[in-house]
Motif scaffolding. Sequence first.
Motif, short mmCIF file in Angstrom:
data_model
loop_
_atom_site.label_atom_id
_atom_site.label_comp_id
_atom_site.label_asym_id
_atom_site.label_seq_id
_atom_site.Cartn_x
_atom_site.Cartn_y
_atom_site.Cartn_z
N ASP A 99 -6.36 18.22 8.34
CA ASP A 99 -5.69 18.60 9.59
C ASP A 99 -6.38 17.95 10.79
OD1 ASP A 99 -3.67 20.07 8.43
OD2 ASP A 99 -4.69 22.00 8.67
N LYS A 153 -4.84 27.61 11.66
CA LYS A 153 -3.76 26.84 11.04
C LYS A 153 -2.49 26.91 11.90
CE LYS A 153 -2.19 24.55 7.43
NZ LYS A 153 -2.72 23.26 7.02
N SER A 167 -10.92 22.06 7.69
CA SER A 167 -9.69 21.39 7.28
C SER A 167 -9.71 19.93 7.74
CB SER A 167 -8.48 22.14 7.87
OG SER A 167 -7.29 21.59 7.37
N THR A 204 -2.88 24.62 14.85
CA THR A 204 -2.80 23.23 14.39
C THR A 204 -1.37 22.85 14.07
OG1 THR A 204 -5.06 23.39 13.54
CG2 THR A 204 -3.69 21.60 12.69
N GLN A 205 -0.65 23.72 13.37
CA GLN A 205 0.74 23.42 13.04
C GLN A 205 1.58 23.29 14.31
OE1 GLN A 205 1.96 22.76 9.78
NE2 GLN A 205 -0.26 22.59 9.63
N LEU A 221 -12.01 22.81 13.03
CA LEU A 221 -10.96 22.14 12.29
C LEU A 221 -11.54 21.06 11.38
CD1 LEU A 221 -7.87 22.16 11.99
CD2 LEU A 221 -7.81 20.31 13.67
#
Length: 120
Positions: free
Chosen positions: A95, A39, A92, A42-43, A88
């Motif tokens: 995302d 995460k 998610s 990705t952020q 990913l």
Amino acid sequence: MKFLLVLSAVLALTIAETYKTTHDNIDVESIVTNPETLKAFTQCFLDKGECNEIAIAFKRVLPEATATACAKCTPEQKHMLRRYLEELKKTSPEDFEAIKQEYDPEGQYVDALRAAIADA
């Protein structure tokens, strides 16, 4: 003379430029199998969170790597990108779609990129 031109062209192709290999030895599995770390990367890639040194290095080349189907990627970098995108998408999907929208908003490159990294 022609021989030298041909030899130069072949040599130029075999010494193709690649991205820096500084982080080619990172343990991608420890990144993609840790939900918090995945995460965080990705952020960072989406400009929604802080970036560590490794994420910054990848974020810097991600637009070009996407547009060129990872043409300058080393085999290790292709493997890391494949594992990142696979995990990913699996863990998610929203995302994953946001990453696709960020780096390939018109859907021009994603198929070629996925084909280029499929066996990595």
